[in-house]
Design a protein around this motif. Sequence first.
Motif, mmCIF file in Angstrom:
data_model
loop_
_atom_site.group_PDB
_atom_site.id
_atom_site.type_symbol
_atom_site.label_atom_id
_atom_site.label_comp_id
_atom_site.label_asym_id
_atom_site.label_seq_id
_atom_site.Cartn_x
_atom_site.Cartn_y
_atom_site.Cartn_z
ATOM 1 N N LEU A 1 92.566 24.691 -39.302
ATOM 2 C CA LEU A 1 93.051 23.357 -38.960
ATOM 3 C C LEU A 1 92.379 22.906 -37.679
ATOM 4 C CD1 LEU A 1 96.863 24.061 -39.434
ATOM 5 C CD2 LEU A 1 95.407 22.812 -41.039
ATOM 6 N N VAL A 2 92.009 21.654 -37.636
ATOM 7 C CA VAL A 2 91.435 21.091 -36.417
ATOM 8 C C VAL A 2 92.269 19.875 -36.045
ATOM 9 C CG1 VAL A 2 89.412 20.053 -35.338
ATOM 10 C CG2 VAL A 2 89.136 21.873 -37.035
ATOM 11 N N SER A 3 92.838 19.900 -34.861
ATOM 12 C CA SER A 3 93.641 18.752 -34.464
ATOM 13 C C SER A 3 92.714 17.595 -34.138
ATOM 14 C CB SER A 3 94.524 19.094 -33.264
ATOM 15 O OG SER A 3 93.744 19.241 -32.109
ATOM 16 N N PRO A 4 92.843 16.503 -34.874
ATOM 17 C CA PRO A 4 92.008 15.341 -34.598
ATOM 18 C C PRO A 4 92.642 14.498 -33.512
ATOM 19 C CG PRO A 4 93.379 14.913 -36.489
ATOM 20 C CD PRO A 4 93.735 16.302 -36.004
ATOM 21 N N GLY A 5 92.018 13.412 -33.189
ATOM 22 C CA GLY A 5 92.617 12.483 -32.251
ATOM 23 C C GLY A 5 92.105 12.667 -30.846
ATOM 24 N N PRO A 6 92.911 12.272 -29.866
ATOM 25 C CA PRO A 6 92.409 12.202 -28.492
ATOM 26 C C PRO A 6 91.841 13.525 -27.994
ATOM 27 C CG PRO A 6 94.588 11.240 -28.658
ATOM 28 C CD PRO A 6 94.301 11.879 -29.962
ATOM 29 N N LEU B 1 93.564 6.822 -25.107
ATOM 30 C CA LEU B 1 94.141 5.927 -26.109
ATOM 31 C C LEU B 1 93.116 4.900 -26.575
ATOM 32 C CD1 LEU B 1 96.744 5.298 -27.583
ATOM 33 C CD2 LEU B 1 97.451 3.895 -25.642
ATOM 34 N N VAL B 2 92.365 4.367 -25.639
ATOM 35 C CA VAL B 2 91.329 3.399 -26.002
ATOM 36 C C VAL B 2 90.257 4.073 -26.861
ATOM 37 C CG1 VAL B 2 89.518 1.883 -25.091
ATOM 38 C CG2 VAL B 2 91.756 1.950 -23.996
ATOM 39 N N GLN B 3 89.934 5.303 -26.523
ATOM 40 C CA GLN B 3 88.958 6.037 -27.343
ATOM 41 C C GLN B 3 89.440 6.134 -28.786
ATOM 42 O OE1 GLN B 3 88.658 9.615 -24.892
ATOM 43 N NE2 GLN B 3 86.464 9.274 -24.732
ATOM 44 N N VAL B 4 90.702 6.493 -28.930
ATOM 45 C CA VAL B 4 91.264 6.624 -30.272
ATOM 46 C C VAL B 4 91.185 5.295 -31.011
ATOM 47 C CG1 VAL B 4 93.379 7.026 -31.574
ATOM 48 C CG2 VAL B 4 92.798 8.518 -29.668
#
Lengths: 348, 181
Positions: free
Chosen positions: A83-88, B41-44
């Motif tokens: 699993l790879v946590s996506p997002g920030p 947040l802006v990056q996302v």
Amino acid sequence: MSTSYEEQLREQLHATTPAPYAGLDPAAVIGAGERVVRRGRIRAALVAAVAVAVVAVGTQLLTTGRPVAAPVPAAPSTSSVTLVSPGPANLGGVDHTYVVSVRPGDGKDLMVDYAEKTADGFVSMVGAGIDPADRRITWAHGGTSSVVLGVIPSATAQHRIIVTASDDFGGYASDVAAIPGTDYSAFVAYYEKPLTGDNPVESILWFDSRGRPVDGQGHVGSIATVGGEQVWLTADGTALGSDQGSYVAGPEDIYVNGFTAGPQADAPWTVLAVIRPEVTTAAAVTAFLSDGSSHVVPTVPLGKSRALAVTVPGKYDSTGALAPSQVTLTEIRWTDSAGTAHVKPVLR
Amino acid sequence: MGRTSKAEGDAAFTDFMVQAEPSLMRTAWLLTGSTEAARELVQVALVKTYVSWAKVRPETALAFARRVLVNHKVDVWRSRSREVLTDTLDRPVAAGGTTGSGASDDRDEIVRLLARLPEQQRKTVVLRFYADLSERDTADALGVSVGTVKAATSRGLATLRELSGLPAPDPATRRPERSPR
């Protein structure tokens, strides 16, 4: 009409600026976006591969004479998924990668093992034993770490979960993937802040292959197509949502929300309402909207409740800017089987 | 990237990003109170906008990115306990992060006040009075009804006035803490 305080607030908000920060690199953002697209394609390919594997296993069981009704072994040997946590968390080049494994345990039990990939390799984390007959969700979080790892009792869980935490731990990125050769999926939710407190995770909703929400105890909620959108409601009726977002249902008799048919603000606007079961079981009601219009619309069973939707078109004003439709549901009326007319205003 | 080549799409996205980033960054900062959290947040929001770039019209791209940004935080706020959603808790000041400047000036005061608002009120206040969105557009961005926006705006303004030490608003303009039944 604006008040002096509103004007003062507006001026304050426009005057304030964040501290200097390193600007974003378009190339890095585009690169991250391309990775998201690639992951989606890879995941689609993996799902197809797992489906083929399941068919192959099923075919082999049948040809070797195993009774058709016998359960498929959940995990004849260790099976793992990454699993790879996506997002920030991974936008700065820092991927949070975990491996969830299921292996035979003592007796009929299975053992779930968690591991985190670090710069030094994989670091094992606390695991858990699970009873294959217990179809509740299993999860763990490590002390004050930011991660929740767990196992969903379904190999066909959709690629989304909703985690309810006991406090504000920031946003969370999540990943869900089937564990090959088992009837389980693994998930990760990685929060922006460390999870603190005795019970930071209050509940987790996952979604089965049909898109129905399933709570941690295995209670399956309901779905219905309402206004062209698949809307879901948890089994206890406390949360509902769609692809447009999720909502916690309030105590109102008629819970109203709305959504557009697409990302553009001029897309058709749909007023969605979920009516609690004690209010009406009418198969159709007359919906009165704030623009003065009324519409006879069917109500669709959604669990014990009923849902309705009225869609109004998006539109432009004379300047070309998108005009707000300002349409809300104000009241519903219906006549019951005894011929009694009912009026129920929407008070929110 | 749809009808245009990838290079053309990437160039258009880059132009959009350069123009949109300051506004998105300030919106995110007002929502989070943390420069670093706002940057992430802006990056996302921008990454998700890029992923959908082929479907986004140039004139609505900022609204799309802002909606992604706000809804990402919506996911955060909606993941909290229901007690928070009732807007009755006197929540502590959210951690705002250090700016490194050491300056605790008026510039940050409004952000600290915003941090004390319940999430729905903070979102509506920022979208209505910073992004200057209409009630309808605010409702669109947040996925809630106009009535919810009106109520949250009213309560948010009342709370900010109170926290600022200003006189209470005219009682006629006050809204109940919960919607009438």
